[in-house]
Design a protein around this motif. Structure first.
Motif, PDB file in Angstrom:
ATOM      1  N   GLU A 149      66.025 -49.106 166.993  1.00 21.65           N
ATOM      2  CA  GLU A 149      65.555 -50.161 166.091  1.00 21.65           C
ATOM      3  C   GLU A 149      66.304 -51.468 166.322  1.00 21.65           C
ATOM      4  O   GLU A 149      65.701 -52.554 166.322  1.00 21.65           O
ATOM      5  CB  GLU A 149      65.681 -49.706 164.643  1.00 21.65           C
ATOM      6  CG  GLU A 149      64.692 -48.604 164.276  1.00 21.65           C
ATOM      7  CD  GLU A 149      64.736 -48.197 162.821  1.00 21.65           C
ATOM      8  OE1 GLU A 149      63.753 -47.600 162.360  1.00 21.65           O
ATOM      9  OE2 GLU A 149      65.770 -48.452 162.156  1.00 21.65           O
ATOM     10  N   ASN A 150      67.607 -51.372 166.551  1.00 23.36           N
ATOM     11  CA  ASN A 150      68.401 -52.582 166.783  1.00 23.36           C
ATOM     12  C   ASN A 150      68.137 -53.191 168.154  1.00 23.36           C
ATOM     13  O   ASN A 150      68.154 -54.417 168.318  1.00 23.36           O
ATOM     14  CB  ASN A 150      69.896 -52.265 166.648  1.00 23.36           C
ATOM     15  CG  ASN A 150      70.288 -51.936 165.219  1.00 23.36           C
ATOM     16  OD1 ASN A 150      69.661 -52.401 164.275  1.00 23.36           O
ATOM     17  ND2 ASN A 150      71.323 -51.130 165.054  1.00 23.36           N
ATOM     18  N   THR A 151      67.885 -52.351 169.145  1.00 26.40           N
ATOM     19  CA  THR A 151      67.698 -52.827 170.521  1.00 26.40           C
ATOM     20  C   THR A 151      66.311 -53.406 170.751  1.00 26.40           C
ATOM     21  O   THR A 151      66.155 -54.424 171.430  1.00 26.40           O
ATOM     22  CB  THR A 151      67.943 -51.683 171.530  1.00 26.40           C
ATOM     23  OG1 THR A 151      69.255 -51.141 171.329  1.00 26.40           O
ATOM     24  CG2 THR A 151      67.828 -52.192 172.972  1.00 26.40           C
ATOM     25  N   PHE A 152      65.297 -52.769 170.164  1.00 25.88           N
ATOM     26  CA  PHE A 152      63.916 -53.163 170.474  1.00 25.88           C
ATOM     27  C   PHE A 152      63.155 -53.766 169.291  1.00 25.88           C
ATOM     28  O   PHE A 152      61.960 -54.047 169.405  1.00 25.88           O
ATOM     29  CB  PHE A 152      63.157 -51.957 171.031  1.00 25.88           C
ATOM     30  CG  PHE A 152      63.776 -51.408 172.288  1.00 25.88           C
ATOM     31  CD1 PHE A 152      63.668 -52.095 173.483  1.00 25.88           C
ATOM     32  CD2 PHE A 152      64.502 -50.224 172.256  1.00 25.88           C
ATOM     33  CE1 PHE A 152      64.258 -51.606 174.640  1.00 25.88           C
ATOM     34  CE2 PHE A 152      65.094 -49.720 173.411  1.00 25.88           C
ATOM     35  CZ  PHE A 152      64.978 -50.419 174.607  1.00 25.88           C
ATOM     36  N   SER A 153      63.843 -53.957 168.184  1.00 26.37           N
ATOM     37  CA  SER A 153      63.254 -54.619 167.001  1.00 26.37           C
ATOM     38  C   SER A 153      61.926 -54.003 166.600  1.00 26.37           C
ATOM     39  O   SER A 153      60.955 -54.703 166.284  1.00 26.37           O
ATOM     40  CB  SER A 153      63.068 -56.120 167.284  1.00 26.37           C
ATOM     41  OG  SER A 153      64.305 -56.724 167.592  1.00 26.37           O
ATOM     42  N   GLN A 154      61.875 -52.696 166.620  1.00 25.55           N
ATOM     43  CA  GLN A 154      60.673 -51.974 166.207  1.00 25.55           C
ATOM     44  C   GLN A 154      61.077 -50.828 165.285  1.00 25.55           C
ATOM     45  O   GLN A 154      62.024 -50.106 165.571  1.00 25.55           O
ATOM     46  CB  GLN A 154      59.931 -51.412 167.426  1.00 25.55           C
ATOM     47  CG  GLN A 154      58.604 -50.749 167.069  1.00 25.55           C
ATOM     48  CD  GLN A 154      57.883 -50.203 168.292  1.00 25.55           C
ATOM     49  OE1 GLN A 154      58.176 -49.108 168.744  1.00 25.55           O
ATOM     50  NE2 GLN A 154      56.936 -50.957 168.823  1.00 25.55           N
ATOM     51  N   LYS A 155      60.376 -50.682 164.176  1.00 24.06           N
ATOM     52  CA  LYS A 155      60.655 -49.589 163.256  1.00 24.06           C
ATOM     53  C   LYS A 155      60.317 -48.267 163.934  1.00 24.06           C
ATOM     54  O   LYS A 155      59.231 -48.105 164.488  1.00 24.06           O
ATOM     55  CB  LYS A 155      59.821 -49.759 161.977  1.00 24.06           C
ATOM     56  CG  LYS A 155      60.196 -48.812 160.858  1.00 24.06           C
ATOM     57  CD  LYS A 155      61.554 -49.134 160.275  1.00 24.06           C
ATOM     58  CE  LYS A 155      61.890 -48.231 159.097  1.00 24.06           C
ATOM     59  NZ  LYS A 155      63.258 -48.468 158.606  1.00 24.06           N
ATOM     60  N   ILE A 156      61.248 -47.326 163.882  1.00 27.22           N
ATOM     61  CA  ILE A 156      61.048 -46.031 164.536  1.00 27.22           C
ATOM     62  C   ILE A 156      60.771 -44.972 163.471  1.00 27.22           C
ATOM     63  O   ILE A 156      61.665 -44.591 162.708  1.00 27.22           O
ATOM     64  CB  ILE A 156      62.286 -45.630 165.370  1.00 27.22           C
ATOM     65  CG1 ILE A 156      62.652 -46.739 166.360  1.00 27.22           C
ATOM     66  CG2 ILE A 156      62.014 -44.313 166.093  1.00 27.22           C
ATOM     67  CD1 ILE A 156      61.599 -47.047 167.392  1.00 27.22           C
ATOM     68  N   ASN A 157      59.530 -44.504 163.418  1.00 29.76           N
ATOM     69  CA  ASN A 157      59.126 -43.530 162.399  1.00 29.76           C
ATOM     70  C   ASN A 157      58.816 -42.143 162.944  1.00 29.76           C
ATOM     71  O   ASN A 157      58.707 -41.191 162.174  1.00 29.76           O
ATOM     72  CB  ASN A 157      57.881 -44.048 161.660  1.00 29.76           C
ATOM     73  CG  ASN A 157      58.170 -45.283 160.829  1.00 29.76           C
ATOM     74  OD1 ASN A 157      59.192 -45.364 160.161  1.00 29.76           O
ATOM     75  ND2 ASN A 157      57.276 -46.258 160.888  1.00 29.76           N
ATOM     76  N   GLU A 158      58.669 -42.028 164.264  1.00 32.53           N
ATOM     77  CA  GLU A 158      58.276 -40.750 164.862  1.00 32.53           C
ATOM     78  C   GLU A 158      59.404 -40.137 165.688  1.00 32.53           C
ATOM     79  O   GLU A 158      60.146 -40.848 166.366  1.00 32.53           O
ATOM     80  CB  GLU A 158      57.031 -40.928 165.739  1.00 32.53           C
ATOM     81  CG  GLU A 158      55.720 -40.874 164.980  1.00 32.53           C
ATOM     82  CD  GLU A 158      55.503 -42.084 164.096  1.00 32.53           C
ATOM     83  OE1 GLU A 158      55.220 -41.897 162.888  1.00 32.53           O
ATOM     84  OE2 GLU A 158      55.617 -43.217 164.588  1.00 32.53           O
TER      85      GLU A 158
END
Length: 202
Positions: A149-158
């Protein structure tokens, strides 16, 4: 159906799928009216939805898979092993027919995301969670989510269980951190039948 792929290449061996056959599958799904969705986009009343997943984050996913997905207007989720980004599939090294394969680097993953794809968690080191203690399980699961999440600025839900292996401790920890988790158990995902932390794939 939730489809499971690993590596997509010109040749075919263990955990690899031929590019020609992959495009034939995607072309066929498009022809018969299937639309790819992410897990958060499932609408139970709509028919012909399909979810595409790729385990491990192989370099060929960006080289061979992404052009085909964009060509047909499909999207997918790739499950990343954070400690092996830009490296190789060292977790397979003890296998009889081991083939060293390059994994996507940060630039590749950002390109994957910028084309409408998602990434998910596949642990920090691709270890068998059923052989770890609770502290080690927490580290493999929690560190990875925060890092991605910090590296790619995307919420990780899976989340994807390495080797498809899961026990009660891993299940409970994943349930506390993610919204969905996939297995290697073969079946179609039925919302009212399957636990969303033990989602089967084809």
């Amino acid at each position: 159906p939730v489809l499971l792929y690993h590596s997509v290449v010109n040749e075919t061996s263990s955990n690899e799928f031929n590019i020609f056959h992959f495009e034939k599958q995607i072309s066929y799904l498009k022809k018969i009216g299937y639309k790819s969705v992410h897990f958060s986009e499932i609408k139970p009343h709509i028919k012909n939805q399909i979810i595409l997943t790729f385990d491990d984050g192989y370099k060929d996913n960006i080289l061979n898979v992404l052009p085909i997905l964009t060509k047909y207007g499909f999207k997918a989720t790739c499950f990343i092993v954070s400690n092996h980004i830009g490296k190789n599939n060292l977790w397979d090294i003890k296998k009889k027919n081991y083939k060293k394969k390059e994994l996507m680097n940060n630039y590749d993953i950002n390109e994957w995301i910028s084309n409408g794809m998602l990434i998910g968690s596949h642990t920090h080191n691709h270890l068998d969670l059923t052989k770890l203690n609770i502290k080690e399980i927490k580290n493999e699961i929690n560190f990875l989510k925060n890092f991605l999440e910090n590296t790619f600025s995307q919420k990780i839900n899976e989340f994807c269980y390495p080797f498809g292996k899961v026990n009660l401790e891993a299940f409970k920890e994943v349930k506390c951190v993610y919204k969905n988790a996939v297995t290697t158990k073969r079946s179609r995902y039925i919302l009212h039948k399957h636990n969303n932390f033990l989602i089967p794939r084809v």
